[in-house]
Design a protein around this motif. Structure first.
Motif, mmCIF file in Angstrom:
data_model
loop_
_atom_site.group_PDB
_atom_site.id
_atom_site.type_symbol
_atom_site.label_atom_id
_atom_site.label_comp_id
_atom_site.label_asym_id
_atom_site.label_seq_id
_atom_site.Cartn_x
_atom_site.Cartn_y
_atom_site.Cartn_z
ATOM 1 N N GLN A 117 44.715 37.166 20.762
ATOM 2 C CA GLN A 117 45.229 36.079 21.584
ATOM 3 C C GLN A 117 46.747 36.186 21.620
ATOM 4 O O GLN A 117 47.381 36.290 20.570
ATOM 5 C CB GLN A 117 44.805 34.719 21.043
ATOM 6 C CG GLN A 117 44.606 33.778 22.210
ATOM 7 C CD GLN A 117 44.715 32.322 21.863
ATOM 8 O OE1 GLN A 117 45.385 31.941 20.905
ATOM 9 N NE2 GLN A 117 44.059 31.516 22.657
ATOM 10 N N SER B 22 50.463 34.639 23.308
ATOM 11 C CA SER B 22 51.046 33.586 24.133
ATOM 12 C C SER B 22 52.436 34.013 24.574
ATOM 13 O O SER B 22 53.149 34.732 23.867
ATOM 14 C CB SER B 22 51.055 32.237 23.422
ATOM 15 O OG SER B 22 51.530 32.390 22.138
ATOM 16 N N VAL C 289 51.646 30.127 28.441
ATOM 17 C CA VAL C 289 50.233 30.456 28.655
ATOM 18 C C VAL C 289 49.724 31.254 27.468
ATOM 19 O O VAL C 289 50.486 31.952 26.800
ATOM 20 C CB VAL C 289 50.007 31.300 29.941
ATOM 21 C CG1 VAL C 289 50.426 30.536 31.173
ATOM 22 C CG2 VAL C 289 50.739 32.628 29.868
ATOM 23 N N SER C 290 48.441 31.148 27.177
ATOM 24 C CA SER C 290 47.831 32.043 26.194
ATOM 25 C C SER C 290 46.674 32.738 26.883
ATOM 26 O O SER C 290 46.070 32.180 27.807
ATOM 27 C CB SER C 290 47.287 31.329 24.969
ATOM 28 O OG SER C 290 47.850 30.087 24.823
ATOM 29 N N ALA C 291 46.403 33.948 26.435
ATOM 30 C CA ALA C 291 45.289 34.682 27.023
ATOM 31 C C ALA C 291 44.676 35.565 25.954
ATOM 32 O O ALA C 291 45.369 36.042 25.057
ATOM 33 C CB ALA C 291 45.797 35.527 28.191
ATOM 34 N N ASP C 292 43.364 35.749 26.062
ATOM 35 C CA ASP C 292 42.679 36.708 25.191
ATOM 36 C C ASP C 292 42.736 38.054 25.878
ATOM 37 O O ASP C 292 42.271 38.202 27.007
ATOM 38 C CB ASP C 292 41.210 36.299 25.018
ATOM 39 C CG ASP C 292 41.074 35.093 24.116
ATOM 40 O OD1 ASP C 292 41.777 35.068 23.087
ATOM 41 O OD2 ASP C 292 40.297 34.182 24.437
ATOM 42 N N VAL C 293 43.324 39.016 25.206
ATOM 43 C CA VAL C 293 43.434 40.346 25.826
ATOM 44 C C VAL C 293 42.994 41.415 24.833
ATOM 45 O O VAL C 293 43.087 41.228 23.621
ATOM 46 C CB VAL C 293 44.891 40.656 26.274
ATOM 47 C CG1 VAL C 293 45.329 39.730 27.397
ATOM 48 C CG2 VAL C 293 45.863 40.598 25.109
ATOM 49 N N MET D 286 46.635 41.617 32.985
ATOM 50 C CA MET D 286 46.582 40.249 32.501
ATOM 51 C C MET D 286 47.068 39.288 33.590
ATOM 52 O O MET D 286 46.450 38.258 33.854
ATOM 53 C CB MET D 286 47.427 40.100 31.246
ATOM 54 C CG MET D 286 47.268 38.735 30.610
ATOM 55 S SD MET D 286 48.522 38.407 29.393
ATOM 56 C CE MET D 286 49.874 37.978 30.434
ATOM 57 N N LYS E 227 43.590 37.764 34.623
ATOM 58 C CA LYS E 227 43.399 36.585 33.761
ATOM 59 C C LYS E 227 44.128 35.376 34.333
ATOM 60 O O LYS E 227 43.625 34.271 34.281
ATOM 61 C CB LYS E 227 43.940 36.851 32.354
ATOM 62 C CG LYS E 227 43.326 38.034 31.653
ATOM 63 C CD LYS E 227 42.276 37.599 30.651
ATOM 64 C CE LYS E 227 41.679 38.822 30.003
ATOM 65 N NZ LYS E 227 40.448 38.575 29.297
ATOM 66 N N LEU E 228 45.346 35.596 34.822
ATOM 67 C CA LEU E 228 46.141 34.458 35.290
ATOM 68 C C LEU E 228 46.064 34.300 36.809
ATOM 69 O O LEU E 228 46.645 33.366 37.370
ATOM 70 C CB LEU E 228 47.596 34.602 34.837
ATOM 71 C CG LEU E 228 47.795 34.785 33.316
ATOM 72 C CD1 LEU E 228 49.280 34.959 32.977
ATOM 73 C CD2 LEU E 228 47.228 33.600 32.537
#
Ligand SMILES: Cc1cc2nc3c(=O)[nH]c(=O)nc-3n(C[C@H](O)[C@H](O)[C@H](O)COP(=O)(O)OP(=O)(O)OC[C@H]3O[C@@H](n4cnc5c(N)ncnc54)[C@H](O)[C@@H]3O)c2cc1C
Ligand code: FES
Ligand code: FES
Lengths: 164, 264
Positions: free
Chosen positions: A3, A5, A13-17, A26, A30-31
């Motif tokens: 994860q 951020s 924003v946070s994302a699982d990558v 991403m 994702k966004l």
């Protein structure tokens, strides 16, 4: 999966990558910021350029995990709150600096960094050298160079943006 | 891209430990070569060791030498007032590597570890007789470059610094491939009190090399005309779609003259 951020266009924003996820993947997948394009496999075309901590970088040649904690600015983040365009976007429009538009987001992001980095002035030669990482298959570059030259005095507060 | 584990060690000892623990672990610097390679699945590392937190991004002048940390990006070298003053030819070289976006991320350590036969920094390092410092030893430029994409580095060795002696005069002249900006032929000339050293990149079948005949002639007279009539062996030249071997051999002479003229 990790994860991460970061700040994108002013928002945290946070994302699982995955480790292998590219920054551009991403942003787009994702966004859903699909203004940043992918035009090549060889890190040469510049369609994917975004700013990371104020520097223009090729988002196809950076891992998302490398952007942990960074401030990322994409083409979507340029527009002002009232919906008006950034001076560079306005000058691209004014000078007809785009045709198909595929290269344009990357061009604009590179151009803004170029102008910001040269408060002392920017010659045509410097603009052309500064755009070596951005390929355009339509315009022949002349109008892009003109647009950037026109944006310089506005961005450095030498002249106001001309009224329509 | 195959997936891998990402590691970002905070010091050199940990980075070396991670690289040494696993033969399939690989270092990541600016990623300007490594990430495109990964995208094409030409390499399958188990762990990617990001060197960006090791504190290797710096430039300093010490003991009459210019010292550049391995993680210093090309753009930083190009813009550095210290480099512009002490070794302007190096700032100029760095400022013409690739493009602006490549220069923000690509590093001197990555360029030297990779030793692409068309890369610019190897020519400067070899012509200036620089020293490459790693986590375990120092390696002279003359021993470091060992052919295309081949160097004296061990798999778990990390370049930490490059030490450049300061010449009386120096210049780099590059005939750039218009698409990639890599050198079709690049010539770095460096004049020291002890003589002239000339290194050629982009042209040789075995990567960067010194040009003994040019060095002898320029050590006698440091002028473009001193190179008149001196040829470069065609059978040692690289040939590809961008240029034949005879063309490159010719270009070596032309670019060497331009470099000498630029050095003044
Ligand atoms: C479009 C484009 C144009 C370019 N044009 C030019 C050009 O004109 N001239 C030129 O010279 N170069 C050019 N390059 C190459 C670029 O300048 C980088 O120098 C090069 O990609 C390697 O540096 P890096 O920091 O990106 O290393 P990476 O890609 O991260 O790493 C390259 C290799 O070196 C290893 N490595 C990295 N750092 C170290 C270290 N400190 N110790 C040990 N091993 C290490 C890595 O494991 C990897 O195998 C270009 C690249 C692109 C994408
Ligand atoms: S997609 Fe072409 S440089 Fe990034
Ligand atoms: S406007 Fe079509 S590629 Fe530039």
């Amino acid at each position: 999966m990790a994860q991460i951020s970061l700040t994108v266009n002013g928002k945290t924003v946070s994302a699982d990558v995955e480790s292998r996820t590219l920054l551009v993947e991403m942003l787009r997948d994702k966004l859903h910021l699909t203004g940043t394009h992918v035009g090549c496999d060889t890190s040469q075309c510049g369609a994917c350029v975004v700013q990371v901590n104020g520097m223009s970088v090729k988002a196809c040649t950076m891992l998302a995990v490398q952007a942990e904690g960074a401030k990322v600015l994409t083409i979507e983040g340029l527009v002002n709150e009232d919906g008006s365009l950034h001076p560079m976007q306005e000058m691209f429009r004014e000078h007809h600096a785009l045709q198909c538009g595929y290269c344009t987001p990357g061009m604009v992001m590179s151009a803004i960094d170029l102008v910001n980095s040269h408060p002392e002035g920017l010659t045509e030669e410097q603009i052309r050298h500064g755009l070596e990482g951005n390929l355009c298959r339509c315009t022949g570059y002349h109008n892009i160079v003109k647009a950037i030259a026109a944006a310089w005095p506005i961005m450095h507060n030498k002249v106001p943006m001309a009224a329509e | 891209m195959y997936d891998f584990t990402y590691a970002k060690p905070a010091n050199i000892a940990d980075a070396v430990k991670t690289l040494a623990a696993d033969a399939e672990a690989k270092a990541l610097a600016g990623g300007m070569t490594f990430i495109p390679v990964l995208k094409q699945r030409l390499n399958k590392p188990s762990t990617v060791v990001d060197l960006s937190a090791l504190g290797l991004n710096y430039i300093k002048l010490e003991g009459g030498k210019l010292i550049v940390g391995a993680m210093t990006p090309h753009g930083t070298v190009a813009a550095s007032p210290e480099v512009k003053k002490a070794l302007p030819a190096l700032a100029e070289l760095a400022g013409n590597i690739g493009d602006r976006q490549v220069r923000y991320r690509g590093t001197i350590g990555g360029s030297l570890a990779n030793n692409d036969p068309s890369a610019c920094y190897p020519a400067a390092v070899l012509a200036l007789g620089a020293t490459i410092k790693t986590n375990t030893r120092t390696i002279a430029a003359d021993d470091y470059f060992q052919g295309m994409f081949t160097t004296a580095l061990n798999p778990d060795e990390i370049i930490t610094e490059v030490h450049f002696p300061l010449p009386e005069k120096a210049a780099y002249a590059k005939f750039a491939n218009p698409a990639s900006r890599y050198a079709m032929v690049g010539v770095f000339v460096a004049k020291f009190a002890s003589g002239v050293r000339v290194a050629i990149t982009g042209a040789g079948q075995n990567g960067v090399f010194r040009h003994a005949a040019f060095e002898a002639a320029l050590s006698k007279s440091f002028t473009p005309d001193a190179l008149n009539g001196i040829t470069t062996p065609v059978d040692e030249m690289n040939a590809d779609i961008h240029g034949s071997a005879p063309y490159r051999a010719h270009l070596v002479g032309v670019m060497a003259k331009r470099a000498v003229a630029a050095a003044g």
